[in-house]
Design a protein around this motif. Sequence first.
Motif, PDB file in Angstrom:
ATOM      1  N   UNK A 181      32.498  18.501 -19.698  1.00  0.00           N
ATOM      2  CA  UNK A 181      31.286  17.675 -19.727  1.00  0.00           C
ATOM      3  C   UNK A 181      31.540  16.373 -18.966  1.00  0.00           C
ATOM      4  N   UNK A 182      30.490  15.862 -18.291  1.00  0.00           N
ATOM      5  CA  UNK A 182      30.582  14.599 -17.552  1.00  0.00           C
ATOM      6  C   UNK A 182      29.323  13.766 -17.816  1.00  0.00           C
ATOM      7  N   UNK A 183      29.312  12.537 -17.271  1.00  0.00           N
ATOM      8  CA  UNK A 183      28.172  11.629 -17.470  1.00  0.00           C
ATOM      9  C   UNK A 183      27.801  11.540 -18.952  1.00  0.00           C
ATOM     10  N   UNK A 184      28.794  11.282 -19.775  1.00  0.00           N
ATOM     11  CA  UNK A 184      28.622  11.359 -21.226  1.00  0.00           C
ATOM     12  C   UNK A 184      28.116  10.024 -21.800  1.00  0.00           C
ATOM     13  N   UNK A 185      27.186  10.145 -22.755  1.00  0.00           N
ATOM     14  CA  UNK A 185      26.675   8.969 -23.465  1.00  0.00           C
ATOM     15  C   UNK A 185      26.183   9.412 -24.843  1.00  0.00           C
ATOM     16  N   UNK A 186      26.639   8.687 -25.876  1.00  0.00           N
ATOM     17  CA  UNK A 186      26.234   9.001 -27.244  1.00  0.00           C
ATOM     18  C   UNK A 186      25.856   7.703 -27.950  1.00  0.00           C
ATOM     19  N   UNK A 187      24.652   7.688 -28.552  1.00  0.00           N
ATOM     20  CA  UNK A 187      24.124   6.455 -29.143  1.00  0.00           C
ATOM     21  C   UNK A 187      23.472   6.726 -30.492  1.00  0.00           C
ATOM     22  N   UNK A 188      23.458   5.680 -31.311  1.00  0.00           N
ATOM     23  CA  UNK A 188      22.627   5.642 -32.516  1.00  0.00           C
ATOM     24  C   UNK A 188      21.490   4.673 -32.242  1.00  0.00           C
ATOM     25  N   UNK A 189      20.270   5.136 -32.479  1.00  0.00           N
ATOM     26  CA  UNK A 189      19.065   4.364 -32.168  1.00  0.00           C
ATOM     27  C   UNK A 189      18.315   4.086 -33.464  1.00  0.00           C
ATOM     28  N   UNK A 190      17.921   2.817 -33.679  1.00  0.00           N
ATOM     29  CA  UNK A 190      17.193   2.427 -34.891  1.00  0.00           C
ATOM     30  C   UNK A 190      15.995   1.565 -34.495  1.00  0.00           C
ATOM     31  N   UNK A 191      14.823   1.889 -35.051  1.00  0.00           N
ATOM     32  CA  UNK A 191      13.611   1.086 -34.834  1.00  0.00           C
ATOM     33  C   UNK A 191      13.081   0.599 -36.176  1.00  0.00           C
ATOM     34  N   UNK A 192      12.567  -0.635 -36.177  1.00  0.00           N
ATOM     35  CA  UNK A 192      12.007  -1.168 -37.404  1.00  0.00           C
ATOM     36  C   UNK A 192      11.100  -2.356 -37.148  1.00  0.00           C
ATOM     37  N   UNK A 193      10.479  -2.849 -38.215  1.00  0.00           N
ATOM     38  CA  UNK A 193       9.674  -4.063 -38.201  1.00  0.00           C
ATOM     39  C   UNK A 193      10.472  -5.171 -38.861  1.00  0.00           C
ATOM     40  N   UNK A 194      10.472  -6.343 -38.232  1.00  0.00           N
ATOM     41  CA  UNK A 194      11.246  -7.474 -38.729  1.00  0.00           C
ATOM     42  C   UNK A 194      10.325  -8.634 -39.092  1.00  0.00           C
ATOM     43  N   UNK A 195      10.669  -9.322 -40.180  1.00  0.00           N
ATOM     44  CA  UNK A 195       9.921 -10.511 -40.615  1.00  0.00           C
ATOM     45  C   UNK A 195      10.870 -11.704 -40.567  1.00  0.00           C
ATOM     46  N   UNK A 217       7.881  -8.884 -36.032  1.00  0.00           N
ATOM     47  CA  UNK A 217       8.460  -8.397 -34.785  1.00  0.00           C
ATOM     48  C   UNK A 217       8.668  -6.878 -34.845  1.00  0.00           C
ATOM     49  N   UNK A 218       8.559  -6.248 -33.697  1.00  0.00           N
ATOM     50  CA  UNK A 218       9.082  -4.897 -33.505  1.00  0.00           C
ATOM     51  C   UNK A 218      10.501  -5.032 -32.967  1.00  0.00           C
ATOM     52  N   UNK A 219      11.411  -4.239 -33.512  1.00  0.00           N
ATOM     53  CA  UNK A 219      12.818  -4.390 -33.159  1.00  0.00           C
ATOM     54  C   UNK A 219      13.426  -3.026 -32.830  1.00  0.00           C
ATOM     55  N   UNK A 220      13.949  -2.908 -31.604  1.00  0.00           N
ATOM     56  CA  UNK A 220      14.637  -1.688 -31.163  1.00  0.00           C
ATOM     57  C   UNK A 220      16.116  -2.009 -30.977  1.00  0.00           C
ATOM     58  N   UNK A 221      16.989  -1.184 -31.549  1.00  0.00           N
ATOM     59  CA  UNK A 221      18.436  -1.376 -31.381  1.00  0.00           C
ATOM     60  C   UNK A 221      19.091  -0.044 -31.031  1.00  0.00           C
ATOM     61  N   UNK A 222      20.001  -0.092 -30.059  1.00  0.00           N
ATOM     62  CA  UNK A 222      20.751   1.102 -29.667  1.00  0.00           C
ATOM     63  C   UNK A 222      22.230   0.746 -29.580  1.00  0.00           C
ATOM     64  N   UNK A 223      23.059   1.486 -30.298  1.00  0.00           N
ATOM     65  CA  UNK A 223      24.510   1.285 -30.304  1.00  0.00           C
ATOM     66  C   UNK A 223      25.153   2.485 -29.611  1.00  0.00           C
ATOM     67  N   UNK A 224      25.813   2.243 -28.476  1.00  0.00           N
ATOM     68  CA  UNK A 224      26.361   3.317 -27.640  1.00  0.00           C
ATOM     69  C   UNK A 224      27.885   3.338 -27.722  1.00  0.00           C
ATOM     70  N   UNK A 225      28.442   4.527 -27.903  1.00  0.00           N
ATOM     71  CA  UNK A 225      29.895   4.689 -28.002  1.00  0.00           C
ATOM     72  C   UNK A 225      30.575   4.483 -26.645  1.00  0.00           C
TER      73      UNK A 225
END
Length: 266
Positions: A157-171, A126-134
């Motif tokens: 500042x307005x319209x604020x969004x901060x995320x950690x993004x991780x992509x990987x291959x899953x078995x 699998x291709x796996x995309x994950x995003x964790x947003x504060x």
Amino acid sequence: MAALLACVTARAGEKSDTTVIENAKKVTIISSDTEQRIKVRGKTGNSTYLYENTIELKDSAYTKKVKKVDIDNECWDFDLGFGLPIATNVPSGMSFAPFKSYEWILGFRYKYTPQDALQTYSVGLWCNWRQYTLDTNMMFGKNANNVIDLYDYPTNASDKRSSIYVFGLSVPFLFTQKFGHKSHFKFTLGPVVNFNLYGRIHNKYSLGDDNIEIKTKGIEYRPVTVDIMGMFQYKGIGLYCKYSPMSVLKKDMGPDFRSISVGVFL
């Protein structure tokens, strides 16, 4: 003579039913006083072919019941999943927004089902995309030592969004149990090994009429993680839950948090 002629004429008028099986792997014939059963397993080009013929004997006459089954117990399936990752074991002073976070799963699996069994074993890629947003007024950032920490947004500042993004291959290594040969319900469970290949911080906010977007690469995520996945399906549509007992980031290289993902799987 008239009766015999009528019987021969009637038999000649019947439609013939001819089945040709080349190079049968195994032929079994079971006879009794009331019936005769013929079972053929395997043929040229199809080792899982199954043919069954039952003849019921009634006063020198017979009635045929034929069952023909082509069992394809090996196949490849396409997988698609979408879920919401919920961060757990979150450090004090930090919170995540599950409805602004997401997970995508896209790939395929090889499935094997033993003949006449209710169990299926599968492995895939699998291709796996994950995003964790504060969900706070703070944003992710890196210091000089490459450690991820929380920082203040610029003033106003307005319209604020901060995320950690991780992509990987899953078995995935999954075991599936059906609830009956005719049932459309099944349950799947097993480990999923993730080989994480890419990660970044993604910050977005507005200052007046300007839209600011900052992508910071080179974050210290774990290169290999193992999840536990469970799934309940009906007619190919399922709900899944995936628990990640290992932290997303390397130890001492950022906030130590884990996640549980819930979503839809096709």
